[in-house]
Design a protein around this motif. Sequence first.
Motif, PDB file in Angstrom:
ATOM      1  N   HIS A 108       0.833  -1.237   0.006  1.00  0.00           N
ATOM      2  CA  HIS A 108       0.057  -0.170  -0.072  1.00  0.00           C
ATOM      3  C   HIS A 108       0.910   1.198   0.075  1.00  0.00           C
ATOM      4  O   HIS A 108       0.706   2.180  -0.531  1.00  0.00           O
ATOM      5  CB  HIS A 108      -0.871  -0.129   1.250  1.00  0.00           C
ATOM      6  CG  HIS A 108      -1.816   1.033   1.466  1.00  0.00           C
ATOM      7  ND1 HIS A 108      -3.096   1.207   0.958  1.00  0.00           N
ATOM      8  CD2 HIS A 108      -1.609   2.364   2.086  1.00  0.00           C
ATOM      9  CE1 HIS A 108      -3.582   2.143   1.214  1.00  0.00           C
ATOM     10  NE2 HIS A 108      -2.838   3.056   1.885  1.00  0.00           N
TER      11      HIS A 108
ATOM     12  N   HIS B 209       0.842   4.384  -2.847  1.00  0.00           N
ATOM     13  CA  HIS B 209       0.819   5.993  -2.447  1.00  0.00           C
ATOM     14  C   HIS B 209       2.161   6.646  -3.437  1.00  0.00           C
ATOM     15  O   HIS B 209       1.739   7.742  -4.083  1.00  0.00           O
ATOM     16  CB  HIS B 209       1.085   6.252  -1.158  1.00  0.00           C
ATOM     17  CG  HIS B 209      -0.320   6.220  -0.336  1.00  0.00           C
ATOM     18  ND1 HIS B 209      -1.252   7.024  -0.577  1.00  0.00           N
ATOM     19  CD2 HIS B 209      -0.721   5.391   0.767  1.00  0.00           C
ATOM     20  CE1 HIS B 209      -2.504   6.500   0.252  1.00  0.00           C
ATOM     21  NE2 HIS B 209      -1.925   5.852   1.088  1.00  0.00           N
TER      22      HIS B 209
ATOM     23  N   ASP C 259      -6.869   7.105   0.107  1.00  0.00           N
ATOM     24  CA  ASP C 259      -6.612   5.705  -0.382  1.00  0.00           C
ATOM     25  C   ASP C 259      -7.853   5.517  -1.629  1.00  0.00           C
ATOM     26  O   ASP C 259      -8.909   5.592  -1.651  1.00  0.00           O
ATOM     27  CB  ASP C 259      -7.213   4.674   0.730  1.00  0.00           C
ATOM     28  CG  ASP C 259      -6.230   4.803   1.830  1.00  0.00           C
ATOM     29  OD1 ASP C 259      -5.044   5.364   1.569  1.00  0.00           O
ATOM     30  OD2 ASP C 259      -6.316   4.178   2.929  1.00  0.00           O
TER      31      ASP C 259
ATOM     32  N   SER D 262      -0.134  10.088   5.660  1.00  0.00           N
ATOM     33  CA  SER D 262      -1.528   9.725   5.696  1.00  0.00           C
ATOM     34  C   SER D 262      -2.067   9.370   7.050  1.00  0.00           C
ATOM     35  O   SER D 262      -1.315   9.976   8.132  1.00  0.00           O
ATOM     36  CB  SER D 262      -1.489   8.252   4.821  1.00  0.00           C
ATOM     37  OG  SER D 262      -0.885   7.154   5.661  1.00  0.00           O
TER      38      SER D 262
ATOM     39  N   MET E 134      -4.082   3.619  -7.294  1.00  0.00           N
ATOM     40  CA  MET E 134      -2.582   3.635  -7.013  1.00  0.00           C
ATOM     41  C   MET E 134      -2.131   1.921  -6.926  1.00  0.00           C
ATOM     42  O   MET E 134      -1.066   2.000  -7.027  1.00  0.00           O
ATOM     43  CB  MET E 134      -2.459   4.223  -5.742  1.00  0.00           C
ATOM     44  CG  MET E 134      -2.934   3.797  -4.320  1.00  0.00           C
ATOM     45  SD  MET E 134      -2.681   4.943  -2.925  1.00  0.00           S
ATOM     46  CE  MET E 134      -2.888   3.692  -1.805  1.00  0.00           C
TER      47      MET E 134
HETATM   48 ZN    ZN Z   1      -2.954   5.157   2.509  1.00  0.00          ZN
END
Ligand code: ZN
Length: 344
Positions: A115, A119, A310, A143, A314
């Motif tokens: 993840h 980003h 989110d 984040s 991505m």
């Molecule tokens: Zn995130």
Amino acid sequence: MIKNKPIYILGIESSCDDTSAAVICNGKILSNVIATQEIHAKYGGVVPELASRAHQQNIVPVIQQAIQQANIDKKDLNAIAFTRGPGLMGSLLVGSSFAKSLSLALNIPLIAVNHMQGHVLAHFIDDEKQQKPSFPFLCLTISGGHTQIVKISSYFKMEILGETLDDAVGEAFDKSAKILGLPYPGGPLIDKHAKMGNPNAFKFTKPKVNGLNFSFSGLKTAILYFIQKKTKENPNFIKENIDDICASIQYTIVEILFDKLKKSVNETKIKHVAIAGGVSANSEIRTVLKSYEEKLGWKTYIPKFEYTTDNAGMIAIVGFLKYLEDNFSNQKTTATARLKVNEN
Ligand code: ZN
Ligand code: KG4
């Protein structure tokens, strides 16, 4: 290989409280559907158990919608990319289990995605209006769960130069907002009020942290004590000063972030600087970074709003970049709640 052939990748994101699916074709986003879970607002933060339940409800319709909006058939997909971690275990399990089943059913490869890399690498989504960073560059990834300065030497060579020792910057925004009685997630609301306030109205002490690391828990406590003291003197203090309070909190947070970012540029001599993550949607952070182009000669990269918080777009771009390198996963891949940015 790619020139003549369209490669379609489905990306699935379910690490926290957004269920999202996206279809990307050769680096261009065709669809990016996000179901934000409203349920957490009344609890003042994400409730993990409720998040995984909501993911289970949302995942099928969200994926169906993403495929439909992309105007393709699921049989056209070349691979399934999903968020392996970091994130909430129960939430990650919903996305990863679904991705595994779908890859089996369609008999196409599975691609596990970090993840945090998502980003950062969202900057490589094909978009006429956005310039892609050139290597090496620094990325301030901010984040709800992370605060990192990362050096990116190539797509999958990332090194953390500094990170938070306690709360993430998004938490600092959200917890400050909660103290002020604003609903979750409070970051965007602080941003909104700050636009109308005086950033120098109130002073909050900045933490002293060595090197390129950050700390935000002290600031949160300082804000709490400040508000408690002021509301004791005047019960309407928050209401009467909300814009100035938000502007002052935001000003302090932005100063903390940019002190360290400037330090990291001075130390690495890398003047190509990007921001990423939900907090990079903050208008002041975007303005300050942009101003450093002229002021400090930096080349800056500011993501489009839709790729800051989110989203599966991505995840899909990382899936595509891994597809090009034949970097696939198998059915034994497990969701991992704690995953560093340099782990795959
Ligand atoms: Zn995130
Ligand atoms: O990247 P993200 O969607 O989720 C995580 O991976 O954590 O980031 C969510 C965070 C929340 O803390 C939210 O308050 C913050 O991003 N955020 C903002 C703004 N928009 C979202 N913080 C400050 N200003 C904003 N405009």
